[in-house]
Design an enzyme around this catalytic site. Structure first.
Site, short mmCIF file in Angstrom:
data_model
loop_
_atom_site.label_atom_id
_atom_site.label_comp_id
_atom_site.label_asym_id
_atom_site.label_seq_id
_atom_site.Cartn_x
_atom_site.Cartn_y
_atom_site.Cartn_z
N TYR A 136 0.87 -1.17 0.00
CA TYR A 136 0.00 0.00 0.00
C TYR A 136 0.91 1.22 0.00
CZ TYR A 136 -3.03 3.72 1.56
OH TYR A 136 -3.70 4.90 1.64
N CYS A 137 0.68 2.13 -0.93
CA CYS A 137 1.50 3.33 -1.04
C CYS A 137 0.67 4.56 -0.68
CB CYS A 137 2.05 3.47 -2.46
SG CYS A 137 3.10 4.91 -2.67
N PRO A 138 1.04 5.25 0.42
CA PRO A 138 0.26 6.44 0.77
C PRO A 138 0.42 7.58 -0.23
CG PRO A 138 2.13 6.18 2.24
CD PRO A 138 2.08 4.96 1.38
N ASN A 141 -2.15 6.76 -2.48
CA ASN A 141 -3.36 6.42 -1.72
C ASN A 141 -4.08 5.23 -2.33
OD1 ASN A 141 -5.22 6.73 0.37
ND2 ASN A 141 -6.60 7.89 -0.95
N ASN A 142 -3.32 4.21 -2.68
CA ASN A 142 -3.91 3.01 -3.24
C ASN A 142 -2.95 1.85 -3.04
OD1 ASN A 142 -5.73 1.35 -4.50
ND2 ASN A 142 -5.73 2.45 -6.44
#
Length: 185
Positions: A136-138, A141-142
């Protein structure tokens, strides 16, 4: 009817689960980071055009057009990665109840109780099982998964090219300005 078997037809997934845009709303940090990422791209573009490329080469030069294209591709790939469904297993794909313990442990998600393919993992932020989940990559945001991995790698590539281009032009501009100030002093 003697030769026919009773087959349950697979229910199609709910169309709202496959919609575009897909948006993870459970992570406030991710929402802020994704917004800040777009703002930083546009701020870098503004600085390059107003203070570096514009006065030096002009806003319609090859450098300005090239940087504009690369920056636009970075923003597009970022937003495609941000709003594309990463490859989630629909919530309607619930595992049948009479399963043995080994099958249930290996192929059913403990948290969402949906069928979990061998390459899938549960993501806490998306609250879903994602096929080929990487992380998950902030910043986008996905979840970087089966359908978003290409957009994520393109986003990284174009952002890297924007950074290299900005670094080269800023360094060259500073060097040329320092050389001009020597002649005028």
């Amino acid at each position: 009817m003697s030769g026919e078997t009773n087959k349950k037809e697979a229910l199609p997934p709910d169309q709202t689960e496959l919609r575009w845009p897909w948006w993870v709303t459970g992570d406030c940090c991710g929402l802020v980071c994704a917004f800040v990422t777009n703002i930083l791209h546009f701020f870098a573009y503004y600085v390059q055009m107003k203070y570096v490329i514009g006065p030096w080469y002009g806003t319609l030069s090859y450098s300005a057009i090239g940087y504009s294209i690369v920056m636009l591709l970075a923003v597009i790939s970022h937003n495609m990665c941000r709003f594309t469904n990463p490859g989630t297993v629909p919530l309607s794909f619930v595992a049948p109840t009479p399963l043995d313990v080994d099958t249930r442990r290996n192929y059913v998600c403990k948290r969402s109780h949906v069928i979990k393919p061998p390459t899938a993992h549960y993501c806490r932020e998306a609250r879903r099982v994602v096929v080929r989940m990487d992380h998950y990559c902030p910043w986008v945001n996905n979840v970087v998964g089966m359908f978003t991995q290409k957009y994520f790698l393109l986003f990284l590539l174009y952002t890297f090219l924007c950074c290299v281009f900005s670094g080269i032009t800023l360094t060259s501009r500073a060097w040329s300005c320092s050389r001009q100030s020597r002649y005028y002093s």
